[in-house]
Design a protein around this motif. Structure first.
Motif, PDB file in Angstrom:
ATOM      1  N   ASP A  65       0.826  -1.202   0.000  1.00 39.71           N
ATOM      2  CA  ASP A  65       0.000   0.000   0.000  1.00 39.71           C
ATOM      3  C   ASP A  65       0.865   1.259   0.000  1.00 39.71           C
ATOM      4  OD1 ASP A  65      -2.390  -1.387  -0.033  1.00 39.71           O
ATOM      5  OD2 ASP A  65      -2.602  -1.413   2.142  1.00 39.71           O
ATOM      6  N   HIS A  68       2.092   1.812  -3.520  1.00 37.85           N
ATOM      7  CA  HIS A  68       1.047   2.382  -4.373  1.00 37.85           C
ATOM      8  C   HIS A  68       0.805   3.853  -4.057  1.00 37.85           C
ATOM      9  CE1 HIS A  68      -0.828  -1.845  -5.219  1.00 37.85           C
ATOM     10  NE2 HIS A  68       0.162  -1.565  -6.047  1.00 37.85           N
ATOM     11  N   SER A  73      -0.136   2.451  -9.016  1.00 33.74           N
ATOM     12  CA  SER A  73      -0.304   1.025  -9.257  1.00 33.74           C
ATOM     13  C   SER A  73       0.067   0.713 -10.701  1.00 33.74           C
ATOM     14  CB  SER A  73      -1.752   0.620  -8.966  1.00 33.74           C
ATOM     15  OG  SER A  73      -2.638   1.391  -9.757  1.00 33.74           O
ATOM     16  N   GLU A  74       0.029  -0.560 -11.060  1.00 34.07           N
ATOM     17  CA  GLU A  74       0.369  -0.965 -12.421  1.00 34.07           C
ATOM     18  C   GLU A  74      -0.499  -0.204 -13.432  1.00 34.07           C
ATOM     19  OE1 GLU A  74       2.705  -2.568 -13.647  1.00 34.07           O
ATOM     20  OE2 GLU A  74       3.447  -4.043 -12.221  1.00 34.07           O
ATOM     21  N   ASP A 169       0.073  -7.635  -9.748  1.00 31.66           N
ATOM     22  CA  ASP A 169      -1.166  -7.491 -10.517  1.00 31.66           C
ATOM     23  C   ASP A 169      -0.906  -7.962 -11.946  1.00 31.66           C
ATOM     24  OD1 ASP A 169      -3.549  -6.757 -11.664  1.00 31.66           O
ATOM     25  OD2 ASP A 169      -3.323  -4.604 -11.352  1.00 31.66           O
TER      26      ASP A 169
END
Length: 240
Positions: A65, A68, A73-74, A169
């Motif tokens: 977290d 991110h 994120s991705e 992910d």
């Protein structure tokens, strides 16, 4: 341990030397203080003229977290952190990077071999950004990579550290994984894994030969960026 890997491409109009100066002198001072970063390493190409990228920036976090929050994120190239050093770093990248040409990857690090006690400063590293063979699912790829290929790769002559990085992910990741092999000696790395641009290198013997033969079983070689560089550890709260 979670890791954000950025494959850096310099801004149009900048020379590689200008890029390196700005990155190492200006940006690194900011990046090492990003909230949550426990280790920060930069990797410079040993042969800039033949390298596929101008460098690699690697930021490690204990908490996904926190990663991110700091770096997105991705797929979120245009993430906009609201505060702190993460915000300052994001604003600064526009000064020296071509953002849309910079692949990035977020994953969990699995150390497969470590003869250096985690001390990677000054080591030569081959980073392979893996793309699975056509017709294979991501899970099938991971299964072959971890169960079949990794036992070979960790025994390649000259390898002193070997990490695999699995995407957190997979559906949004730009690659199926990253393989990082560290060497004390650059000639040993070239003997085992080839030099920049030599995708079809053909090692003559040993585990290097066995590993090269196996990659055809699960990798799309021509779609797999690779990078050979020297690593500099800019911050390390894990070991210190």
């Amino acid at each position: 341990m979670y890791k954000h890997v950025a494959l850096l491409v310099r801004k149009e109009g900048m020379s590689h030397g200008e890029f390196v100066d700005y990155w190492q002198i200006n940006h690194t001072e900011i990046a090492r203080e990003i909230e949550g970063v426990v280790k920060y390493a930069t990797v410079l190409p040993v042969n800039p003229e033949a390298a596929e990228f101008d460098g690699i920036a690697e930021l490690y976090f204990d908490d996904l977290d926190a990663l991110h929050d700091a770096l997105g994120s991705e797929g979120s190239r245009d993430y906009d952190p609201a505060k702190g050093k993460a915000k300052e770093a994001r604003e600064d990248v526009d000064n020296f990077l071509a953002i849309e040409e910079r692949p990035r990857f977020i994953g969990e690090v699995v150390t497969q071999k470590d003869e250096v006690g985690g001390e990677t400063d000054g080591l030569y590293k081959h980073s392979a950004f893996l793309v699975r063979k056509e017709g294979m699912s991501h899970d099938e790829f991971v299964d072959h990579w971890q169960k079949n290929h990794t036992p070979i790769a960790r025994e390649i002559e000259g390898v002193v550290k070997y990490d695999t990085i699995l995407p957190t992910d997979p559906e949004n990741a730009e690659f199926d994984g990253i393989a990082e092999l560290y060497f004390d000696d650059l000639n040993a790395l070239h003997d085992a894994l080839g030099s920049e641009g030599s995708r079809d290198y053909d090692p003559a013997k040993g585990k290097a030969k066995e590993a090269r033969e196996d990659v055809d079983n699960f990798l799309a070689i021509e779609e797999r960026p690779r990078f050979i560089g020297e690593e500099t550890v800019q911050k390390d709260e894990i070991r210190n």
